[in-house]
Design a protein around this motif. Structure first.
Motif, PDB file in Angstrom:
ATOM      1  N   ALA A 170       0.830  -1.205   0.000  1.00  0.00           N
ATOM      2  CA  ALA A 170       0.000   0.000   0.000  1.00  0.00           C
ATOM      3  C   ALA A 170       0.863   1.253   0.000  1.00  0.00           C
ATOM      4  O   ALA A 170       0.571   2.224  -0.709  1.00  0.00           O
ATOM      5  CB  ALA A 170      -0.934  -0.006   1.209  1.00  0.00           C
ATOM      6  N   ILE A 171       1.925   1.265   0.790  1.00  0.00           N
ATOM      7  CA  ILE A 171       2.814   2.431   0.843  1.00  0.00           C
ATOM      8  C   ILE A 171       3.538   2.609  -0.482  1.00  0.00           C
ATOM      9  O   ILE A 171       3.576   3.706  -1.052  1.00  0.00           O
ATOM     10  CB  ILE A 171       3.815   2.284   2.000  1.00  0.00           C
ATOM     11  CG1 ILE A 171       3.091   2.384   3.345  1.00  0.00           C
ATOM     12  CG2 ILE A 171       4.918   3.339   1.907  1.00  0.00           C
ATOM     13  CD1 ILE A 171       3.927   1.958   4.530  1.00  0.00           C
ATOM     14  N   THR A 172       4.108   1.536  -0.997  1.00  0.00           N
ATOM     15  CA  THR A 172       4.891   1.615  -2.225  1.00  0.00           C
ATOM     16  C   THR A 172       4.010   2.005  -3.415  1.00  0.00           C
ATOM     17  O   THR A 172       4.389   2.847  -4.229  1.00  0.00           O
ATOM     18  CB  THR A 172       5.595   0.268  -2.486  1.00  0.00           C
ATOM     19  OG1 THR A 172       6.384  -0.080  -1.331  1.00  0.00           O
ATOM     20  CG2 THR A 172       6.497   0.346  -3.701  1.00  0.00           C
ATOM     21  N   GLY A 173       2.827   1.405  -3.507  1.00  0.00           N
ATOM     22  CA  GLY A 173       1.922   1.746  -4.599  1.00  0.00           C
ATOM     23  C   GLY A 173       1.317   3.124  -4.459  1.00  0.00           C
ATOM     24  O   GLY A 173       1.144   3.842  -5.454  1.00  0.00           O
ATOM     25  N   SER A 174       1.017   3.528  -3.228  1.00  0.00           N
ATOM     26  CA  SER A 174       0.426   4.852  -3.013  1.00  0.00           C
ATOM     27  C   SER A 174       1.402   5.964  -3.355  1.00  0.00           C
ATOM     28  O   SER A 174       0.985   7.035  -3.809  1.00  0.00           O
ATOM     29  CB  SER A 174      -0.045   4.997  -1.568  1.00  0.00           C
ATOM     30  OG  SER A 174      -1.145   4.158  -1.308  1.00  0.00           O
TER      31      SER A 174
END
Length: 239
Positions: free
Chosen positions: A130-134
């Motif tokens: 979620a962090i990397t994609g966001s």
């Protein structure tokens, strides 16, 4: 005998990474982040105005929400309607903290960036995906504000990415999938900048304890994985 990874990866290998841009139509930007069988839909919505505590300061704000769809796991989970679980609250706060560390909020102006991370399918590592994609969705959204003439330049200060690492039977492993996550003696989630500066480390021994040298080996492995994730982000945005 050393731990045999269920998918046959080497101890220092990531699962296959992919970012599908503009996965939905109506958000300012959207990215479907794949990390092996984990898939997280990351969207960014830009709204005018800021929370009351920032009103008339000229500073912007970024906040995040995280949810897991009922069918994201083999056994259906109930929707969190009236009260969020402690886990959900902790993860969405982590996402928000991590992404705020990548933005000059004063340069954003009085706007709010709303990050939604919705887990479509979970095979561990949902918060790190979620962090990397966001971050990819955030970079695209801010570039669009520049292109629209709403900002002179992107207020992004640096790229960030996140990855999980763990110890199983004393062996350090990168990017744990579900079978490894539940078997791990030690489990860490690490968020870093492109300069490999630490934003956050979440970690614990599930049983017993671990040494400083083991911690160092896990952080070295996390750095290696984050460098690969940062490169994948860069290639996606430049394609």
């Amino acid at each position: 005998m050393p731990w045999q990874r269920p998918d046959g990866r080497a101890h220092d290998s990531l699962r296959p990474i992919q970012f599908d841009l503009d996965f939905t139509d109506f958000a300012t930007s959207s990215v479907l982040a794949h990390s092996g069988n984990t898939r997280v839909l990351c969207t960014v919505t830009v709204e005018p105005g800021v929370p009351r505590f920032l009103k008339d300061t000229g500073q912007g704000w970024l906040t995040a929400e995280y949810r897991m769809l009922p069918s994201a796991t083999p056994e259906r989970q109930r929707r969190e309607l009236l009260k969020l679980s402690g886990r959900t609250q902790e993860i969405q706060r982590l996402i928000g903290r991590s992404l705020r560390a990548a933005v000059d909020l004063k340069a954003l102006g009085e706007r709010t960036l709303l990050i939604d991370a919705d887990v479509l399918q979970a095979d561990a590592g949902t918060r790190t995906a979620a962090i990397t994609g966001s971050w990819v969705a955030l970079a695209q959204a801010l570039d669009r504000l520049v292109q629209a003439g709403e900002l002179d330049q992107s207020p992004l200060t640096h790229a960030i990415a996140a990855v999980s690492v763990g110890l199983i039977e004393g062996q350090p492993l990168l990017d744990l999938k579900y079978e490894e996550d539940v078997a791990a003696d030690v489990d860490l989630n690490v968020v870093m900048t492109e300069q490999l500066q630490v934003i956050e480390i979440q970690g614990t021994a599930e049983s017993g304890s671990f040494s400083r040298s083991q911690l160092n080996s896990l952080l070295d492995l996390a750095e290696q994985g984050i460098e690969q994730l940062l490169q994948a982000q860069k290639e996606t945005l430049s394609s």
